[in-house]
Scaffold this active site. Structure first.
Site, short mmCIF file in Angstrom:
data_model
loop_
_atom_site.label_atom_id
_atom_site.label_comp_id
_atom_site.label_asym_id
_atom_site.label_seq_id
_atom_site.Cartn_x
_atom_site.Cartn_y
_atom_site.Cartn_z
N LYS A 10 0.84 -1.21 0.00
CA LYS A 10 0.00 0.00 0.00
C LYS A 10 0.88 1.26 0.00
O LYS A 10 0.59 2.24 -0.68
CB LYS A 10 -0.93 -0.02 1.22
CG LYS A 10 -2.00 -1.10 1.12
CD LYS A 10 -2.79 -1.34 2.40
CE LYS A 10 -3.73 -2.54 2.20
NZ LYS A 10 -4.55 -2.88 3.37
N GLN A 61 -4.76 -1.69 9.51
CA GLN A 61 -4.63 -3.02 8.90
C GLN A 61 -5.21 -4.09 9.83
O GLN A 61 -4.93 -4.12 11.03
CB GLN A 61 -3.14 -3.30 8.61
CG GLN A 61 -2.88 -4.58 7.84
CD GLN A 61 -3.42 -4.56 6.41
OE1 GLN A 61 -3.57 -3.51 5.80
NE2 GLN A 61 -3.73 -5.73 5.87
N ASP A 72 -10.97 2.35 3.62
CA ASP A 72 -11.29 0.92 3.45
C ASP A 72 -12.77 0.72 3.11
O ASP A 72 -13.16 -0.35 2.65
CB ASP A 72 -11.03 0.17 4.77
CG ASP A 72 -9.68 -0.53 4.82
OD1 ASP A 72 -9.21 -0.97 3.75
OD2 ASP A 72 -9.12 -0.65 5.92
N1 GUN Z 1 -6.61 -7.12 5.99
C1 GUN Z 1 -6.83 -7.86 4.89
N2 GUN Z 1 -7.41 -7.12 3.93
C2 GUN Z 1 -7.55 -5.87 4.43
C3 GUN Z 1 -8.07 -4.66 3.90
O1 GUN Z 1 -8.54 -4.56 2.76
N3 GUN Z 1 -8.02 -3.58 4.74
C4 GUN Z 1 -7.53 -3.67 5.99
N4 GUN Z 1 -7.56 -2.56 6.74
N5 GUN Z 1 -7.05 -4.78 6.52
C5 GUN Z 1 -7.06 -5.87 5.73
#
Ligand code: GUN
Length: 284
Positions: A53, A97, A120
């Site tokens: 990211k 996350q 998200d």
């Molecule tokens: N953990 C696995 N996929 C995601 C996601 O798309 N966003 C977040 N914040 N955590 C994750």
């Protein structure tokens, strides 16, 4: 004729080039989109996602910071940090996350993020806005899937879309976005009896159950569009989707690979949401 492959890597790269131009323009007008990513503990998969990211943000010119907290952090401490970032006007997107350590209740964290910064798209306000057809920050994976379908002008209206999996972050919301595009949507899941009865009539099949190779050509109708959301780590270290790609591609019209399919689109839509949040359009 074997299926056409929809590469999320290629489409994601095209979209990121367009986003870079938009970010350059925003920067010229004095607005630098900024994403704050919070990671708790040292889960290797989470670390790798967060690095992805960060790198992707960099390629389109979005400024990002990663805040690392120890796995011993308390819910109050994490909520305190979120509150600080909510009030910081230079922060446009906040992402915590997942998963989080067990002393922290994820639902308390998700609702603490300002919905206008919830890149998200997990906050119940954004989910509610999405379900009622209002302007919202959309969950990234479902948003990426719809973008993949539209990129090939795949008809959705009136089609039977079958979603396998009912998670809050993929299955449930992707069904809602397909419904908003006038598909007839069926949700299947681990308790579904006679799964093949449903999948055989799918014009669009979304496999998001998290079970390696559970779908093959025996499950599919000729010409089905197959979107594979699975990311399953095999014993030999390789990644495999929920779909047996070699089998399914003989009968599908379009199919997404794993890796380089839906995964890169998820990150691409996170960047799009961050730009959207910076522009202040969502939830306005
Ligand atoms: N953990 C696995 N996929 C995601 C996601 O798309 N966003 C977040 N914040 N955590 C994750």
């Amino acid at each position: 004729m074997p299926a056409e492959i929809i590469s999320g890597k290629e489409l994601g790269n095209e979209l990121r080039q367009e986003m870079k131009k938009e970010v350059d323009q925003l920067k010229n007008s004095g607005l630098t989109p900024h994403l704050t990513v919070i990671i708790v503990g040292d889960n290797p998969a989470s670390r790798s996602y967060v690095r992805g990211k960060e790198k992707a943000s960099d390629t389109v010119g979005i400024s990002s910071e990663v805040i690392e907290l120890p796995s011993s952090v308390t819910e109050e401490e994490l909520l305190g940090l979120i509150d600080q970032k909510n009030r910081d006007a230079s922060v446009h997107g906040i992402l915590v996350q997942l998963p989080l350590p067990e002393q922290i209740r994820e639902e308390n964290i998700i609702v603490a993020i300002d919905p206008a910064k919830d890149v998200d798209g997990f906050h119940p306000i954004n989910i509610g806005r999405m379900m009622t057809g209002q302007d919202a920050l959309l969950p990234c994976t479902p948003y990426g899937i719809i973008t993949m379908l539209k990129s090939r002008n795949i008809p959705i209206e009136g089609k039977h879309a079958v979603v396998i999996g009912r998670s809050n972050i993929v299955g449930k919301p992707v069904g809602q976005l397909l419904l908003a595009e006038n598909a007839t949507v069926t949700y299947c899941h681990s308790k579904t009896d006679k799964l093949t009865d449903y999948t055989k009539s799918a014009d669009i099949l979304i496999a998001a159950a998290g079970r390696a190779n559970m779908i093959n050509k025996e499950h599919l109708k000729e010409g089905a569009v197959v979107i594979d959301v699975g990311i399953n780590r095999m014993e030999d270290g390789s990644l495999t989707g929920d779909v047996d790609f070699e089998s399914a591609k003989e009968i599908a019209s379009y199919i997404t690979p794993v890796p380089r399919g839906v995964g890169p689109m998820t990150i691409t839509m996170l960047l799009k949401n961050t730009i959207q949040a910076a522009k202040g359009l969502a939830n306005s």
